[in-house]
Write a protein that holds these residues in place. Structure first.
Motif, mmCIF file in Angstrom:
data_model
loop_
_atom_site.group_PDB
_atom_site.id
_atom_site.type_symbol
_atom_site.label_atom_id
_atom_site.label_comp_id
_atom_site.label_asym_id
_atom_site.label_seq_id
_atom_site.Cartn_x
_atom_site.Cartn_y
_atom_site.Cartn_z
ATOM 1 N N VAL A 74 0.839 -1.210 0.000
ATOM 2 C CA VAL A 74 0.000 0.000 0.000
ATOM 3 C C VAL A 74 0.869 1.253 0.000
ATOM 4 O O VAL A 74 0.632 2.205 -0.755
ATOM 5 C CB VAL A 74 -0.939 0.000 1.230
ATOM 6 N N ILE A 75 1.912 1.249 0.828
ATOM 7 C CA ILE A 75 2.803 2.409 0.904
ATOM 8 C C ILE A 75 3.560 2.586 -0.409
ATOM 9 O O ILE A 75 3.715 3.701 -0.924
ATOM 10 C CB ILE A 75 3.773 2.263 2.083
ATOM 11 N N ALA A 76 4.043 1.488 -0.982
ATOM 12 C CA ALA A 76 4.791 1.557 -2.237
ATOM 13 C C ALA A 76 3.934 2.133 -3.359
ATOM 14 O O ALA A 76 4.395 2.978 -4.141
ATOM 15 C CB ALA A 76 5.295 0.167 -2.621
ATOM 16 N N ARG A 77 2.697 1.699 -3.455
ATOM 17 C CA ARG A 77 1.807 2.192 -4.516
ATOM 18 C C ARG A 77 1.454 3.659 -4.309
ATOM 19 O O ARG A 77 1.312 4.421 -5.277
ATOM 20 C CB ARG A 77 0.566 1.315 -4.607
ATOM 21 N N MET A 78 1.314 4.064 -3.064
ATOM 22 C CA MET A 78 1.027 5.466 -2.773
ATOM 23 C C MET A 78 2.205 6.344 -3.199
ATOM 24 O O MET A 78 2.018 7.395 -3.821
ATOM 25 C CB MET A 78 0.749 5.626 -1.278
ATOM 26 N N LEU A 79 3.432 5.902 -2.893
ATOM 27 C CA LEU A 79 4.610 6.662 -3.298
ATOM 28 C C LEU A 79 4.806 6.632 -4.809
ATOM 29 O O LEU A 79 5.183 7.641 -5.418
ATOM 30 C CB LEU A 79 5.859 6.105 -2.610
ATOM 31 N N LEU A 148 13.889 7.254 5.012
ATOM 32 C CA LEU A 148 12.939 6.593 5.913
ATOM 33 C C LEU A 148 11.542 7.113 5.603
ATOM 34 O O LEU A 148 11.328 8.321 5.525
ATOM 35 C CB LEU A 148 13.315 6.895 7.359
ATOM 36 N N VAL A 149 10.590 6.203 5.433
ATOM 37 C CA VAL A 149 9.225 6.596 5.081
ATOM 38 C C VAL A 149 8.367 6.772 6.327
ATOM 39 O O VAL A 149 7.799 7.840 6.566
ATOM 40 C CB VAL A 149 8.585 5.563 4.124
ATOM 41 N N VAL A 150 8.242 5.723 7.130
ATOM 42 C CA VAL A 150 7.383 5.788 8.311
ATOM 43 C C VAL A 150 7.841 4.753 9.336
ATOM 44 O O VAL A 150 8.403 3.714 8.966
ATOM 45 C CB VAL A 150 5.902 5.561 7.921
ATOM 46 N N VAL A 151 7.622 5.062 10.601
ATOM 47 C CA VAL A 151 7.962 4.143 11.697
ATOM 48 C C VAL A 151 6.674 3.821 12.440
ATOM 49 O O VAL A 151 5.978 4.732 12.905
ATOM 50 C CB VAL A 151 8.978 4.766 12.673
ATOM 51 N N ILE A 306 2.873 15.847 1.603
ATOM 52 C CA ILE A 306 1.506 15.984 1.104
ATOM 53 C C ILE A 306 0.530 15.572 2.206
ATOM 54 O O ILE A 306 0.642 14.470 2.745
ATOM 55 C CB ILE A 306 1.298 15.117 -0.156
ATOM 56 N N PRO A 307 -0.411 16.426 2.583
ATOM 57 C CA PRO A 307 -1.338 16.126 3.688
ATOM 58 C C PRO A 307 -2.060 14.787 3.546
ATOM 59 O O PRO A 307 -2.231 14.060 4.529
ATOM 60 C CB PRO A 307 -2.323 17.298 3.643
ATOM 61 N N GLU A 308 -2.475 14.432 2.335
ATOM 62 C CA GLU A 308 -3.177 13.166 2.126
ATOM 63 C C GLU A 308 -2.277 11.974 2.437
ATOM 64 O O GLU A 308 -2.704 10.991 3.046
ATOM 65 C CB GLU A 308 -3.672 13.078 0.679
ATOM 66 N N VAL A 309 -1.014 12.067 2.030
ATOM 67 C CA VAL A 309 -0.054 10.998 2.301
ATOM 68 C C VAL A 309 0.200 10.905 3.803
ATOM 69 O O VAL A 309 0.221 9.813 4.387
ATOM 70 C CB VAL A 309 1.274 11.240 1.547
ATOM 71 N N GLN A 310 0.384 12.047 4.440
ATOM 72 C CA GLN A 310 0.602 12.051 5.888
ATOM 73 C C GLN A 310 -0.572 11.441 6.637
ATOM 74 O O GLN A 310 -0.385 10.674 7.587
ATOM 75 C CB GLN A 310 0.848 13.482 6.367
ATOM 76 N N ALA A 311 -1.784 11.765 6.200
ATOM 77 C CA ALA A 311 -2.980 11.237 6.874
ATOM 78 C C ALA A 311 -3.036 9.719 6.771
ATOM 79 O O ALA A 311 -3.371 9.028 7.744
ATOM 80 C CB ALA A 311 -4.237 11.864 6.271
ATOM 81 N N LYS A 312 -2.685 9.175 5.598
ATOM 82 C CA LYS A 312 -2.730 7.724 5.415
ATOM 83 C C LYS A 312 -1.669 7.026 6.266
ATOM 84 O O LYS A 312 -1.927 5.978 6.866
ATOM 85 C CB LYS A 312 -2.548 7.374 3.933
ATOM 86 N N LEU A 313 -0.475 7.602 6.304
ATOM 87 C CA LEU A 313 0.603 6.985 7.079
ATOM 88 C C LEU A 313 0.327 7.078 8.574
ATOM 89 O O LEU A 313 0.566 6.129 9.318
ATOM 90 C CB LEU A 313 1.938 7.644 6.736
ATOM 91 N N GLY A 317 -0.888 4.396 12.382
ATOM 92 C CA GLY A 317 -0.309 4.510 13.716
ATOM 93 C C GLY A 317 1.152 4.878 13.670
ATOM 94 O O GLY A 317 1.874 4.738 14.649
ATOM 95 N N GLY A 318 1.614 5.352 12.510
ATOM 96 C CA GLY A 318 3.033 5.595 12.325
ATOM 97 C C GLY A 318 3.455 7.039 12.462
ATOM 98 O O GLY A 318 2.639 7.962 12.470
ATOM 99 N N GLU A 319 4.761 7.217 12.548
ATOM 100 C CA GLU A 319 5.382 8.538 12.596
ATOM 101 C C GLU A 319 6.161 8.732 11.300
ATOM 102 O O GLU A 319 6.955 7.875 10.911
ATOM 103 C CB GLU A 319 6.313 8.637 13.799
ATOM 104 N N ILE A 320 5.925 9.853 10.620
ATOM 105 C CA ILE A 320 6.545 10.103 9.325
ATOM 106 C C ILE A 320 8.058 10.188 9.471
ATOM 107 O O ILE A 320 8.583 10.802 10.402
ATOM 108 C CB ILE A 320 6.018 11.428 8.711
ATOM 109 N N GLY A 321 8.774 9.575 8.539
ATOM 110 C CA GLY A 321 10.231 9.609 8.563
ATOM 111 C C GLY A 321 10.757 11.005 8.261
ATOM 112 O O GLY A 321 10.174 11.737 7.461
ATOM 113 N N ASN A 322 11.864 11.367 8.882
ATOM 114 C CA ASN A 322 12.442 12.700 8.683
ATOM 115 C C ASN A 322 13.955 12.615 8.829
ATOM 116 O O ASN A 322 14.541 13.269 9.684
ATOM 117 C CB ASN A 322 11.844 13.693 9.685
ATOM 118 N N LEU A 323 14.575 11.814 7.967
ATOM 119 C CA LEU A 323 16.019 11.621 8.025
ATOM 120 C C LEU A 323 16.631 11.875 6.655
ATOM 121 O O LEU A 323 16.034 11.540 5.623
ATOM 122 C CB LEU A 323 16.362 10.196 8.464
ATOM 123 N N GLY A 324 17.832 12.477 6.643
ATOM 124 C CA GLY A 324 18.559 12.640 5.401
ATOM 125 C C GLY A 324 19.100 11.309 4.912
ATOM 126 O O GLY A 324 18.996 10.283 5.596
#
Length: 352
Positions: A74-79, A148-151, A306-313, A317-324
């Motif tokens: 699901v995550i792969a198709r969304m990206l 990192l996408v989501v934890v 993107i707000p829609e992507v953030q809402a789905k992730l 129950g996940g936390e959005i990734g934020n790493l270089g």
């Protein structure tokens, strides 16, 4: 003048004379040298810049080591959809399930290092499986971390008939009757499995691991009482938690989950030193030009904003990734080493 100082001052004086009155021939040679160096740098950077500008000039594959419909898919198709919109090129998801997600990783590791084969993976395949399975590639060298996408945190769940209202009471029951508690997982080497091993080591308990081929059957048996507990991901278990079919006692992340704000962390519940999350990351083939990797990372950052992507992730129950790029590489290596130690300490069977 003291002997220790005169060589320095003499050298400085010679340099001063040279700077004040250089010969025209020396100056010409110096300028020509600078021009040559600049040209060399430009030539060295030109291929990388050209690769980044040209990429992608054909369809890109995103390999997924799980079946269609699962969280990774699901995550792969969304990206893929967001990348295609931004880069005006097709991004095609290919499902290659099996071997703890390592079949897809193997195909990515052995693909040309040109940015046209990507991998969306979890720590099950990248940080755990290499310590349990014999692989034909090196996950730290042959796969290039992109971002990192989501934890997603794991959560300690029990059947509603278990006479325990909190983790302390579960630990007490387990110690009164060692081996009487069984916990389900989606398979040997999954984060659900290793969460149970880590829990036993930290709490001084001994539970029986019952592996299943995926989470669905494990959920059915947990709800039905064939097993007493499970260390599942919030993304997989949330529907059963909301319906009241399963009882959450603690989340296994460092901080509380936004989806379960009233549920304590395992440390808050009295078992410190144990964290377990399931994370999803994007990879390219090892050796992919850095310019392409950085562009991929920029596209991932754009998609995750993107707000829609953030809402789905966050719905998982996940936390959005934020790493270089380099930070994710260090994160990946640290988890690889952490799981290697846990597997050794717990005596998890390694494939020979």
């Amino acid at each position: 003048m003291p002997p220790a100082e005169w060589p320095v001052k003499a050298t400085a004086a010679r340099h001063s004379r040279t700077l004040r009155s250089p010969s025209r021939r020396a100056a010409a040679r110096w300028i020509a040298g600078l021009a040559g160096a600049a040209a060399g740098c430009a030539l060295a950077l030109a291929p990388a810049a050209a690769n980044a500008q040209a990429w992608p000039s054909k369809p890109v594959r995103i390999m997924v080591g799980a079946s269609a419909g699962g969280g990774t898919d699901v995550i792969a198709r969304m990206l893929a959809e967001r990348f295609a919109e931004s880069l005006k090129q097709s991004f095609v998801v290919e499902n290659r399930p099996g071997a703890s997600n390592t079949i897809a990783a193997d195909l990515t590791a052995k693909a040309p290092a040109d940015g046209y084969t990507l991998l969306l993976a979890t720590n099950t395949g990248q940080a755990i499986a290499p310590h349990i399975l014999k692989l034909a590639f090196d996950p730290l060298k042959d796969l290039q971390p992109v971002g990192l996408v989501v934890v997603v945190p794991n959560v300690l769940l029990v059947n509603t008939s278990v006479p325990a209202a909190n983790v302390g009471e579960v630990v007490k029951l387990m110690k009164e009757k060692p081996g009487s508690f069984r916990y389900a997982s989606s398979g040997v080497g999954s984060t659900q499995h290793l969460a149970g091993e880590a829990f036993d080591l930290a709490a001084g308990t001994r539970a029986i691991h019952i592996p299943y081929k995926g989470s669905s059957q494990a959920h059915l048996d947990l709800i039905g009482g064939q097993v007493e507990m499970m260390f599942d991901t919030t993304s997989s278990s949330m529907p059963h938690i909301k319906s009241g079919k399963l009882k959450p006692l603690a989340v296994m992340s460092a901080k509380r989950s936004e989806q379960l704000p009233d549920i304590p962390t395992l440390a808050e519940a009295g078992v410190p030193g144990v964290t377990m999350t399931t994370w999803y990351g994007l990879y390219a083939t090892g050796g992919t030009p850095r310019a392409v990797v950085e562009r991929l990372h920029a596209e991932l950052d754009r998609a995750l904003a993107i707000p829609e992507v953030q809402a789905k992730l966050k719905g998982l129950g996940g936390e959005i990734g934020n790493l270089g790029v380099d930070e994710f590489g260090e994160f990946n290596r640290a988890d690889y080493e952490r799981f290697g130690k846990l597997i050794k300490d717990a005596g998890v069977k390694v494939e020979k």
